[in-house]
Motif scaffolding. Structure first.
Motif, mmCIF file in Angstrom:
data_model
loop_
_atom_site.group_PDB
_atom_site.id
_atom_site.type_symbol
_atom_site.label_atom_id
_atom_site.label_comp_id
_atom_site.label_asym_id
_atom_site.label_seq_id
_atom_site.Cartn_x
_atom_site.Cartn_y
_atom_site.Cartn_z
ATOM 1 N N GLY A 28 0.700 -1.247 0.107
ATOM 2 C CA GLY A 28 -0.011 -0.033 0.010
ATOM 3 C C GLY A 28 0.866 1.215 -0.108
ATOM 4 O O GLY A 28 2.052 1.286 0.173
ATOM 5 N N PRO A 29 0.359 2.235 -0.136
ATOM 6 C CA PRO A 29 1.076 3.662 -0.193
ATOM 7 C C PRO A 29 1.929 3.726 1.294
ATOM 8 O O PRO A 29 2.835 4.035 1.358
ATOM 9 C CB PRO A 29 -0.107 4.595 -0.193
ATOM 10 C CG PRO A 29 -1.211 4.333 -0.757
ATOM 11 C CD PRO A 29 -1.392 2.653 -0.493
ATOM 12 N N GLU A 30 1.056 3.191 2.101
ATOM 13 C CA GLU A 30 1.712 3.200 3.795
ATOM 14 C C GLU A 30 1.220 1.684 4.290
ATOM 15 O O GLU A 30 0.710 0.983 3.482
ATOM 16 C CB GLU A 30 1.462 4.251 4.596
ATOM 17 C CG GLU A 30 1.628 5.788 4.182
ATOM 18 C CD GLU A 30 3.223 5.937 4.018
ATOM 19 O OE1 GLU A 30 3.837 5.170 4.930
ATOM 20 O OE2 GLU A 30 3.522 6.631 3.362
ATOM 21 N N ARG A 31 1.259 1.532 5.256
ATOM 22 C CA ARG A 31 0.936 0.246 5.834
ATOM 23 C C ARG A 31 -0.562 0.353 6.570
ATOM 24 O O ARG A 31 -1.216 -0.587 6.952
ATOM 25 C CB ARG A 31 1.795 -0.146 7.096
ATOM 26 C CG ARG A 31 3.091 -0.895 6.487
ATOM 27 C CD ARG A 31 3.704 -1.762 7.656
ATOM 28 N NE ARG A 31 4.980 -2.117 6.671
ATOM 29 C CZ ARG A 31 5.335 -3.414 7.454
ATOM 30 N NH1 ARG A 31 4.699 -4.082 8.004
ATOM 31 N NH2 ARG A 31 6.558 -3.807 6.963
ATOM 32 N N GLU A 32 -1.291 1.444 6.396
ATOM 33 C CA GLU A 32 -2.473 1.699 6.876
ATOM 34 C C GLU A 32 -3.677 1.038 6.078
ATOM 35 O O GLU A 32 -3.323 0.825 4.699
ATOM 36 C CB GLU A 32 -3.045 3.029 7.014
ATOM 37 C CG GLU A 32 -2.405 3.938 8.035
ATOM 38 C CD GLU A 32 -0.713 4.236 8.053
ATOM 39 O OE1 GLU A 32 -0.428 4.524 6.597
ATOM 40 O OE2 GLU A 32 -0.242 4.256 8.680
ATOM 41 N N PRO A 33 -4.678 0.274 6.442
ATOM 42 C CA PRO A 33 -5.677 -0.062 5.590
ATOM 43 C C PRO A 33 -6.178 0.682 4.502
ATOM 44 O O PRO A 33 -6.209 2.115 4.613
ATOM 45 C CB PRO A 33 -6.804 -0.624 6.612
ATOM 46 C CG PRO A 33 -6.071 -0.620 8.082
ATOM 47 C CD PRO A 33 -4.799 0.379 7.902
ATOM 48 N N ILE A 42 -8.439 -3.838 3.360
ATOM 49 C CA ILE A 42 -7.142 -4.430 3.182
ATOM 50 C C ILE A 42 -5.922 -4.040 3.732
ATOM 51 O O ILE A 42 -5.796 -2.632 3.787
ATOM 52 C CB ILE A 42 -6.706 -4.784 1.658
ATOM 53 C CG1 ILE A 42 -7.875 -5.321 0.691
ATOM 54 C CG2 ILE A 42 -5.442 -5.546 1.569
ATOM 55 C CD1 ILE A 42 -7.589 -5.603 -0.574
ATOM 56 N N GLN A 43 -5.382 -4.579 4.756
ATOM 57 C CA GLN A 43 -4.232 -4.163 5.512
ATOM 58 C C GLN A 43 -2.922 -4.718 4.821
ATOM 59 O O GLN A 43 -2.611 -5.906 4.426
ATOM 60 C CB GLN A 43 -3.893 -5.053 6.786
ATOM 61 C CG GLN A 43 -2.701 -4.556 7.672
ATOM 62 C CD GLN A 43 -3.004 -3.154 8.432
ATOM 63 O OE1 GLN A 43 -4.043 -2.870 9.076
ATOM 64 N NE2 GLN A 43 -1.977 -2.261 8.175
ATOM 65 N N PRO A 44 -2.122 -3.550 4.081
ATOM 66 C CA PRO A 44 -0.970 -4.050 3.097
ATOM 67 C C PRO A 44 0.127 -4.659 4.271
ATOM 68 O O PRO A 44 0.147 -4.441 5.295
ATOM 69 C CB PRO A 44 -0.454 -2.593 2.808
ATOM 70 C CG PRO A 44 -1.673 -1.801 2.941
ATOM 71 C CD PRO A 44 -2.681 -2.276 4.027
#
Length: 117
Positions: A28-33, A42-44
């Motif tokens: 993801g862009p960050e690790r935030e859902p 979705i949790q990266p």
């Protein structure tokens, strides 16, 4: 994975890869859902800044509403450039091809995206 991800576009690909010995990781862009078009959260596994071509066999970029709604996903297109420079294949689906085109990655590359004018 990113907000507005077209969650139906990767099903066959990820199932095939997982059943044939590959580990599928979400980035993801960050690790935030993130929340997909279908409303799935979705949790990266990784943040985009943690992704390295040398640790990867393939980058899959699904379509999403955000590809044509601004520059939020431009970092993913720039990452695709790094993967291609490292000779790691990139698969862009639907709207993600527009992001690769804006990054200039389809100018001299055969692709099956929409016709260019």
């Amino acid at each position: 994975v990113y907000d507005t991800l077209a969650d139906w576009e990767t099903g066959y690909t990820t199932a095939f890869l997982a059943q044939n010995g590959y580990t599928v990781r979400t980035v993801g862009p960050e690790r935030e859902p993130v929340t997909t078009m279908g409303g799935l959260r979705i949790q990266p596994d990784l943040a985009l800044a943690e992704l390295r071509p040398e640790d990867s066999a393939l980058l899959v970029l699904p379509g999403a509403g955000l590809w044509d709604a601004g520059d939020d996903l431009a970092p993913f297109a720039r990452t695709a450039r790094a993967f291609l420079d490292a000779e790691v294949p990139v698969a862009a689906i639907c709207g993600a091809t527009a992001g690769l085109a804006r990054e200039g990655l389809l100018d001299d590359r055969a692709h099956t995206s929409a016709v260019s004018f």
